[in-house]
Motif scaffolding. Structure first.
Motif, mmCIF file in Angstrom:
data_model
loop_
_atom_site.group_PDB
_atom_site.id
_atom_site.type_symbol
_atom_site.label_atom_id
_atom_site.label_comp_id
_atom_site.label_asym_id
_atom_site.label_seq_id
_atom_site.Cartn_x
_atom_site.Cartn_y
_atom_site.Cartn_z
ATOM 1 N N ASN A 11 0.830 -1.205 0.000
ATOM 2 C CA ASN A 11 0.000 0.000 0.000
ATOM 3 C C ASN A 11 0.863 1.253 0.000
ATOM 4 O O ASN A 11 0.615 2.193 -0.759
ATOM 5 N N GLU A 12 1.875 1.278 0.850
ATOM 6 C CA GLU A 12 2.750 2.449 0.903
ATOM 7 C C GLU A 12 3.522 2.612 -0.402
ATOM 8 O O GLU A 12 3.671 3.721 -0.916
ATOM 9 N N ALA A 13 4.010 1.507 -0.947
ATOM 10 C CA ALA A 13 4.741 1.565 -2.212
ATOM 11 C C ALA A 13 3.835 2.065 -3.334
ATOM 12 O O ALA A 13 4.247 2.876 -4.178
ATOM 13 N N LEU A 14 2.596 1.592 -3.341
ATOM 14 C CA LEU A 14 1.649 2.019 -4.368
ATOM 15 C C LEU A 14 1.357 3.509 -4.250
ATOM 16 O O LEU A 14 1.334 4.237 -5.251
ATOM 17 N N GLU A 48 4.527 9.701 -7.494
ATOM 18 C CA GLU A 48 5.576 9.933 -8.494
ATOM 19 C C GLU A 48 4.958 10.050 -9.883
ATOM 20 O O GLU A 48 5.335 10.912 -10.672
ATOM 21 N N TRP A 49 3.976 9.174 -10.175
ATOM 22 C CA TRP A 49 3.280 9.227 -11.452
ATOM 23 C C TRP A 49 2.546 10.556 -11.598
ATOM 24 O O TRP A 49 2.589 11.191 -12.657
ATOM 25 N N LEU A 97 3.113 13.248 -14.538
ATOM 26 C CA LEU A 97 2.008 13.691 -15.377
ATOM 27 C C LEU A 97 1.812 15.200 -15.224
ATOM 28 O O LEU A 97 1.582 15.898 -16.214
ATOM 29 N N GLY A 98 1.938 15.692 -14.012
ATOM 30 C CA GLY A 98 1.821 17.132 -13.775
ATOM 31 C C GLY A 98 2.857 17.926 -14.550
ATOM 32 O O GLY A 98 2.541 18.976 -15.125
ATOM 33 N N ARG A 99 4.093 17.429 -14.589
ATOM 34 C CA ARG A 99 5.138 18.109 -15.362
ATOM 35 C C ARG A 99 4.796 18.099 -16.856
ATOM 36 O O ARG A 99 4.962 19.108 -17.542
ATOM 37 N N LEU A 113 1.407 1.419 -14.183
ATOM 38 C CA LEU A 113 0.687 2.091 -13.101
ATOM 39 C C LEU A 113 -0.798 2.218 -13.411
ATOM 40 O O LEU A 113 -1.636 2.088 -12.519
ATOM 41 N N TRP A 114 -1.136 2.449 -14.674
ATOM 42 C CA TRP A 114 -2.546 2.473 -15.045
ATOM 43 C C TRP A 114 -3.158 1.105 -14.825
ATOM 44 O O TRP A 114 -4.281 0.979 -14.318
#
Length: 195
Positions: free
Chosen positions: A51-54, A60-61, A65-67, A100-101
């Motif tokens: 859960n924490e890793a996800l 990070e994703w 995506l924001g950048r 990730l998707w």
């Protein structure tokens, strides 16, 4: 790096390679180069570690995506040009971020059994809606949060639907130009209906 950080890194790698439900404690310990006992010591359970890793991987994703979305299309770009250019960048990100998707869709199907992730996803949804409204419409959420949330939810629905289509068959998923054309048709139909 210490064992805790190694475990998180190993868990993220396993999530990408094996998915959430396909990852075992042994997989993570092997990927991290640690013992199984280290998982219990640092996280208590494999589920807590995953859960924490996800959540870290999704953050990070989101930053990546924001950048990509923050790239300026130019001061003279029309709203239609901004829409299409932004969707082009989103679609390009699907190939890089495909694992990730896939994990997100895997977890949506499991959400009733993962209440701690449901809360994390709900928080992420709210933040995503605000961010999408800022990117596509330059709406200040502090000035008009209901409008920002409504606009963001529209783009989030497009994003999730497009991601699902891309995961199933990237060759036939709509392009940014096709999304723009469809939106133009819908807008024209709305205007024609008002007359």
């Amino acid at each position: 790096m210490g064992n805790r950080e190694d475990l998180l890194t190993g868990a993220k790698r396993c999530l990408i390679e094996k998915g959430y439900t396909g990852t075992t404690a042994r997989d993570v310990a092997t990927a991290a180069g640690t013992s199984l006992a280290a998982i219990g010591y640092h996280f208590r359970t494999t589920k807590a570690l995953l859960n924490e890793a996800l959540i870290e991987a999704m953050a990070e994703w989101g930053e990546e995506l924001g950048r990509a979305l923050a790239e300026d299309t130019g001061a003279t770009a029309t709203p239609e040009q901004r829409f299409e250019a932004t969707w082009e960048r989103i679609i390009e990100s699907f190939a890089r971020l495909r694992p990730l998707w896939a994990i997100q869709f895997e977890l949506i199907a499991q959400m009733d059994r993962l209440p701690e992730l449901r809360a994390a996803f709900a928080t992420a949804n709210h933040q995503a809606r605000i961010g999408l409204a800022e990117v596509f419409h330059r709406v200040d959420p502090a000035a008009d949060e209901p409008t920002a949330l409504a606009l963001g939810a529209f783009h989030q629905a497009l994003l999730g639907g497009l991601a699902a289509q891309y995961l199933v068959d990237p060759e036939v998923a709509p392009s940014a130009a096709e999304l723009t054309r469809a939106l133009r048709i819908v807008a024209d139909e709305f205007r024609a209906g008002q007359g």
